[in-house]
Design a protein around this motif. Structure first.
Motif, PDB file in Angstrom:
ATOM      1  N   ASP A 110       8.178 -47.104 -18.596  1.00  0.00           N
ATOM      2  CA  ASP A 110       9.277 -47.570 -19.444  1.00  0.00           C
ATOM      3  C   ASP A 110       8.743 -48.059 -20.793  1.00  0.00           C
ATOM      4  O   ASP A 110       7.633 -48.575 -20.884  1.00  0.00           O
ATOM      5  CB  ASP A 110      10.007 -48.759 -18.799  1.00  0.00           C
ATOM      6  CG  ASP A 110      11.018 -48.309 -17.759  1.00  0.00           C
ATOM      7  OD1 ASP A 110      11.117 -47.096 -17.505  1.00  0.00           O
ATOM      8  OD2 ASP A 110      11.706 -49.180 -17.193  1.00  0.00           O
ATOM      9  N   ARG A 136      13.038 -44.860 -20.349  1.00  0.00           N
ATOM     10  CA  ARG A 136      11.824 -44.155 -19.955  1.00  0.00           C
ATOM     11  C   ARG A 136      11.131 -43.544 -21.165  1.00  0.00           C
ATOM     12  O   ARG A 136      11.781 -43.083 -22.092  1.00  0.00           O
ATOM     13  CB  ARG A 136      12.177 -43.038 -18.958  1.00  0.00           C
ATOM     14  CG  ARG A 136      12.850 -43.517 -17.695  1.00  0.00           C
ATOM     15  CD  ARG A 136      11.980 -44.298 -16.767  1.00  0.00           C
ATOM     16  NE  ARG A 136      10.762 -43.602 -16.405  1.00  0.00           N
ATOM     17  CZ  ARG A 136       9.953 -44.012 -15.426  1.00  0.00           C
ATOM     18  NH1 ARG A 136      10.245 -45.094 -14.714  1.00  0.00           N
ATOM     19  NH2 ARG A 136       8.862 -43.357 -15.147  1.00  0.00           N
ATOM     20  N   ARG A 148      17.649 -41.892 -10.129  1.00  0.00           N
ATOM     21  CA  ARG A 148      16.442 -41.421 -10.807  1.00  0.00           C
ATOM     22  C   ARG A 148      16.195 -39.953 -10.494  1.00  0.00           C
ATOM     23  O   ARG A 148      16.112 -39.561  -9.336  1.00  0.00           O
ATOM     24  CB  ARG A 148      15.290 -42.295 -10.342  1.00  0.00           C
ATOM     25  CG  ARG A 148      13.966 -41.926 -10.898  1.00  0.00           C
ATOM     26  CD  ARG A 148      13.019 -43.071 -10.635  1.00  0.00           C
ATOM     27  NE  ARG A 148      11.661 -42.637 -10.668  1.00  0.00           N
ATOM     28  CZ  ARG A 148      10.631 -43.451 -10.466  1.00  0.00           C
ATOM     29  NH1 ARG A 148      10.840 -44.734 -10.192  1.00  0.00           N
ATOM     30  NH2 ARG A 148       9.415 -42.992 -10.516  1.00  0.00           N
ATOM     31  N   ASP A 208      20.093 -59.786 -14.618  1.00  0.00           N
ATOM     32  CA  ASP A 208      19.765 -58.394 -14.946  1.00  0.00           C
ATOM     33  C   ASP A 208      18.322 -58.197 -14.492  1.00  0.00           C
ATOM     34  O   ASP A 208      17.402 -58.792 -15.050  1.00  0.00           O
ATOM     35  CB  ASP A 208      19.921 -58.191 -16.459  1.00  0.00           C
ATOM     36  CG  ASP A 208      19.556 -56.785 -16.915  1.00  0.00           C
ATOM     37  OD1 ASP A 208      19.076 -55.980 -16.094  1.00  0.00           O
ATOM     38  OD2 ASP A 208      19.744 -56.492 -18.114  1.00  0.00           O
ATOM     39  N   THR A 209      18.148 -57.373 -13.451  1.00  0.00           N
ATOM     40  CA  THR A 209      16.856 -57.303 -12.766  1.00  0.00           C
ATOM     41  C   THR A 209      16.138 -56.007 -13.083  1.00  0.00           C
ATOM     42  O   THR A 209      16.621 -54.921 -12.774  1.00  0.00           O
ATOM     43  CB  THR A 209      17.089 -57.374 -11.241  1.00  0.00           C
ATOM     44  OG1 THR A 209      17.941 -56.283 -10.851  1.00  0.00           O
ATOM     45  CG2 THR A 209      17.761 -58.686 -10.855  1.00  0.00           C
ATOM     46  N   GLN A 221      11.384 -51.237 -10.071  1.00  0.00           N
ATOM     47  CA  GLN A 221      11.297 -49.797  -9.806  1.00  0.00           C
ATOM     48  C   GLN A 221      11.047 -49.554  -8.325  1.00  0.00           C
ATOM     49  O   GLN A 221      10.616 -50.469  -7.611  1.00  0.00           O
ATOM     50  CB  GLN A 221      10.106 -49.198 -10.566  1.00  0.00           C
ATOM     51  CG  GLN A 221      10.080 -49.500 -12.036  1.00  0.00           C
ATOM     52  CD  GLN A 221       8.840 -48.911 -12.681  1.00  0.00           C
ATOM     53  OE1 GLN A 221       7.734 -49.360 -12.420  1.00  0.00           O
ATOM     54  NE2 GLN A 221       9.021 -47.911 -13.527  1.00  0.00           N
ATOM     55  N   THR A 222      11.244 -48.313  -7.901  1.00  0.00           N
ATOM     56  CA  THR A 222      10.901 -47.926  -6.533  1.00  0.00           C
ATOM     57  C   THR A 222       9.470 -48.388  -6.241  1.00  0.00           C
ATOM     58  O   THR A 222       9.170 -48.930  -5.183  1.00  0.00           O
ATOM     59  CB  THR A 222      10.983 -46.395  -6.390  1.00  0.00           C
ATOM     60  OG1 THR A 222      12.302 -45.980  -6.768  1.00  0.00           O
ATOM     61  CG2 THR A 222      10.682 -45.948  -4.974  1.00  0.00           C
ATOM     62  N   GLY A 259      19.160 -50.989 -12.369  1.00  0.00           N
ATOM     63  CA  GLY A 259      19.087 -49.529 -12.386  1.00  0.00           C
ATOM     64  C   GLY A 259      18.916 -48.926 -13.757  1.00  0.00           C
ATOM     65  O   GLY A 259      18.363 -47.854 -13.907  1.00  0.00           O
ATOM     66  N   GLU A 260      19.421 -49.606 -14.774  1.00  0.00           N
ATOM     67  CA  GLU A 260      19.332 -49.099 -16.142  1.00  0.00           C
ATOM     68  C   GLU A 260      19.683 -50.270 -17.054  1.00  0.00           C
ATOM     69  O   GLU A 260      20.198 -51.286 -16.582  1.00  0.00           O
ATOM     70  CB  GLU A 260      20.302 -47.933 -16.356  1.00  0.00           C
ATOM     71  CG  GLU A 260      21.636 -48.235 -15.747  1.00  0.00           C
ATOM     72  CD  GLU A 260      22.687 -47.163 -15.928  1.00  0.00           C
ATOM     73  OE1 GLU A 260      22.705 -46.516 -16.981  1.00  0.00           O
ATOM     74  OE2 GLU A 260      23.506 -47.028 -15.029  1.00  0.00           O
ATOM     75  N   PRO A 261      19.411 -50.119 -18.330  1.00  0.00           N
ATOM     76  CA  PRO A 261      19.787 -51.219 -19.220  1.00  0.00           C
ATOM     77  C   PRO A 261      21.306 -51.415 -19.190  1.00  0.00           C
ATOM     78  O   PRO A 261      22.052 -50.442 -19.128  1.00  0.00           O
ATOM     79  CB  PRO A 261      19.335 -50.719 -20.599  1.00  0.00           C
ATOM     80  CG  PRO A 261      18.350 -49.627 -20.335  1.00  0.00           C
ATOM     81  CD  PRO A 261      18.754 -49.009 -19.041  1.00  0.00           C
ATOM     82  N   LYS A 309      17.741 -41.294 -15.834  1.00  0.00           N
ATOM     83  CA  LYS A 309      18.534 -42.199 -15.016  1.00  0.00           C
ATOM     84  C   LYS A 309      19.989 -41.810 -15.217  1.00  0.00           C
ATOM     85  O   LYS A 309      20.587 -42.098 -16.246  1.00  0.00           O
ATOM     86  CB  LYS A 309      18.294 -43.647 -15.452  1.00  0.00           C
ATOM     87  CG  LYS A 309      17.079 -44.282 -14.800  1.00  0.00           C
ATOM     88  CD  LYS A 309      17.292 -44.325 -13.306  1.00  0.00           C
ATOM     89  CE  LYS A 309      16.439 -45.274 -12.545  1.00  0.00           C
ATOM     90  NZ  LYS A 309      17.084 -46.242 -11.732  1.00  0.00           N
TER      91      LYS A 309
END
Ligand code: 7RM
Length: 655
Positions: A509, A524, A535, A418-419, A422-423, A394-396, A530
């Motif tokens: 990004d 971003r 988002r 850590d993935t 994005q949508t 979702g975010e860093p 975020k």
């Protein structure tokens, strides 16, 4: 992309701790070094064959495809286009009869109630609801909007749509009536599926009541299915409303799956961009499902005895790919939790992990930071020995939060994946392979096999050199990418492909890649925020603010926040005199409430500052970069010589 985003992106601070895969984990991992190398090499040498092989091996086809990639109408790419399949068959029927009695879903409500559904029971529920939809005339291609709490029926309804080829669009239950209305109308949905209410943070969220307020402005909707969940009173419109339990009571226990083309839209999911209203991201059936299955195996190393828990709500893409589809398609046991992490206390997540023997746990950095703040005692109270793998999305994730997660939740034993995705990408794109990759806290690792990610400068040339910041792009189409923006193909092209003349998919990004090829996401480069991993577009919030009678102009920016990643900061120019004292306080309360009603509580500005003017260039553009610095309390370093009204800076800073 905005002007300021073209500036060189400075690289992140240095992090040099590394964590190779624990020997015990690596020995049992589904993807081992040799297989990983083979996948990477095949994707490099024969891209289409690579994806064709995956699609043949992982999906159950009703009619096999003969064409892999059609790029004649690029960037409207088509994958496996002449194949036929049914997504719900691929998620449920394919596990029967072997796994008939295996739990498909373990559910825990916020009040503590639990429920289990085996794969056989899940099929039964999906079929009955699919028949209920059919009973109301819903057919292939029709849109169905879901506005649901996190209960099994949300997944059942999504799967039921897939079974009959209806296109679902889930609207997060935390969005307001206005947001729900706009999405229903853009999708021209025939039906809505909601609940009386759901339990969240010790309260009942009255979903049906929100629907009732806007449904009169949604002419396409003829039916509202209402699940009885919280038992709160509801008002009723007999011609339109029907209880879920009544609709399924008379429904047949057999529903032949509808064969759809590989490219048939499985769902729309509205997401915020830097301009305009949220757009309906349209995903395919076959390619999308393939992405979720592959990443369940590659990144989550999923195996039959896993209890997989992704904490995301089904209203977000993460809740689509890793709650409603991926875990079932992989034949795993899915854990669903309805409520908030702090109810009744900050040990809830860890209690659930212990109680249901969760083995793979996937959550967002914002939750990790919030739980970390509550202290180490909460996780220490629970037996977390069932956990074997942790994930973040979702975010860093900042290295401190990563280390806490690793130490206090994973007890040093569990790799953390850590993935980055994005949508629009549908599934993981850049992520570690847990049995193979050495982890670096704060980096999402290398691109997955078949995903051609790169970093380019503002001309679109690869930056090449290690640790040089730039724009994160994807150089080749991939099967689980978005197909278009619902009924707006031009917006699809403009948003994702125009920047570099159609050469790359532009993620929005900024990132850098280190000497080992590891990606470090820097956030971003456009006006997308975020906030707690959710988002939001700055423009949406600005539009909501200026719709208020006292607001003349508004500019919204993100400010770094220790807990939520970014916090919303609004600069507001009112009609008439600039408010101060109690008037300003009252207006701030009012505006926060206003935004909450127009978009949802997650979009409420944390800070509102009143000013006589917004800082603008001579051509009338708001200088957001300047506002970001002001919001962050940083000294102004940018060139303000182009500012139309330089005096405004001191006022913005609160002097
Ligand atoms: C899955 C999801 C997408 C944006 C994306 C990034 C940010 C997501 C990571 C991340 C750093 C990560 N979909 N993002 N994952 N940043 N590391 N592992 O969140 O459409 O809602 O958001 O989220 O900025 O562009 S999303």
């Amino acid at each position: 992309m905005s002007d300021q985003s073209r500036d060189t992106i400075e690289s992140l601070s240095h992090e040099d701790r590394t964590f190779p895969p624990p020997a015990e984990f690596a020995a049992r991992a589904q993807i081992q070094e040799a297989e990983y190398r083979r996948l990477l090499a095949l994707a490099e040498t024969d891209y289409e064959r690579f994806w064709a092989e995956q699609a043949q091996a992982e999906l159950q086809w009703i009619q096999p495809f003969t064409r892999t990639l059609n790029d004649r109408e690029a960037p409207h790419y088509q994958w496996f286009e002449d194949g036929l399949l049914n997504v719900s068959v691929n998620c449920i029927d394919r596990h029967l009869p072997d796994r008939a009695n295996k739990p498909a879903i373990i559910f825990e409500g916020e009040p503590g109630d639990t429920r289990r559904l085996t794969y056989a029971e899940l099929l039964h529920e999906v079929v009955r609801f699919a028949n209920a939809l059919r009973g109301r005339g819903i057919k292939k291609g029709d849109r169905v909007v879901l506005y649901m709490p996190m209960v099994p029926e949300a997944v059942i309804a999504m799967q039921a749509c897939a079974r009959i080829g209806a296109i679902h669009s889930v609207v997060f239950g935390g969005f307001s009536g206005d947001s729900l209305r706009d999405r229903i109308n853009d999708a021209e949905a025939s039906a809505v599926v909601t609940a009386d209410g759901g339990f969240r943070s010790g309260r009942v969220i009255e979903l049906k009541a929100v629907c009732d307020r806007i449904i009169g402005d949604c002419p396409s909707v003829h039916t509202v299915f209402v699940l009885k969940r919280a038992g709160n009173p509801v008002t009723w419109s007999p011609a339109r409303d029907i209880w879920w339990h009544e609709a399924v009571a008379g429904a047949g226990a057999d529903c032949p799956p509808v064969a759809v083309g590989a490219e048939h839209p499985l769902f729309l999911l509205y997401t915020s961009g830097s301009t305009g209203r949220p757009k309906g991201i349209q995903h395919s059936s076959a390619g999308y499902l393939l992405g979720t299955i592959l990443t369940m195996r590659w990144v989550f190393d999923i195996r039959p005895d896993d209890v997989f828990w992704c904490t995301a709500d089904v209203g977000w893409i993460t809740g689509h790919s890793y709650v409603a589809y991926g875990p079932l398609a992989a034949g795993a046991t899915l854990l669903m939790y309805e409520g908030a992490p702090m109810v009744p206390d900050p040990g809830r997540y860890w209690q659930i992990c212990e109680r249901h023997k969760v083995s793979v746990f996937y959550t967002a950095p914002t939750a990790i930071r919030a739980l970390k703040k509550q202290g180490d005692d909460y996780p220490a109270r629970y037996d977390l020995s069932s956990l074997r793998l942790l994930g973040s999305v979702g975010e860093p994730i900042n290295p401190e939060a990563w280390m806490w997660y690793h130490t206090h939740i994973g007890h040093g034993r569990c790799p953390i994946v850590d993935t980055w995705w994005q949508t629009e990408t549908g599934a993981h794109m850049i992520a570690p392979i847990p049995g193979v990759s050495t982890l670096k806290p704060g980096s999402c690792g290398r691109a997955l096999p078949g995903i051609m990610a790169d970093i380019v400068d503002n001309k679109g040339d690869p930056v090449g050199a290690a640790n040089t910041g730039g724009f994160l792009v994807i150089k080749r189409p991939w099967p689980f990418m978005l197909r278009t923006v619902w009924r707006n193909p031009q917006r699809y092209i403009d948003t994702y492909w125009k920047e570099f003349d159609g050469r790359y998919y532009v993620s929005g990004d900024g990132a850098k890649r280190d000497a080992d090829g590891y990606f470090w996401i820097m956030g971003r480069v456009d006006d997308v925020l975020k906030v707690s991993g959710h988002r939001l577009g700055t423009m949406e919030i600005e539009s909501a603010l200026v719709a208020h009678s006292r607001v003349a102009e508004a500019a919204v920016v993100g400010r770094p926040d220790e807990l939520t990643g970014e916090a919303i900061c609004a600069f507001v120019v009112v009609r008439g005199t600039r408010p101060s004292g109690p008037d300003a306080e009252a207006l701030t309360q009012d505006l926060r409430q206003w935004v909450s009603e127009h978009i949802g509580p997650i979009a409420k500005p944390a800070v509102i500052r009143y000013t006589d003017n917004l800082p603008k260039t001579r051509s009338g553009k708001i200088m957001r970069r300047l506002l970001r610095a002001v919001a962050a309390g940083e000294p102004i370093t940018q060139d303000v010589s182009t500012l139309e009204n330089p005096d405004i800076i001191r006022q913005l800073q609160g002097d």
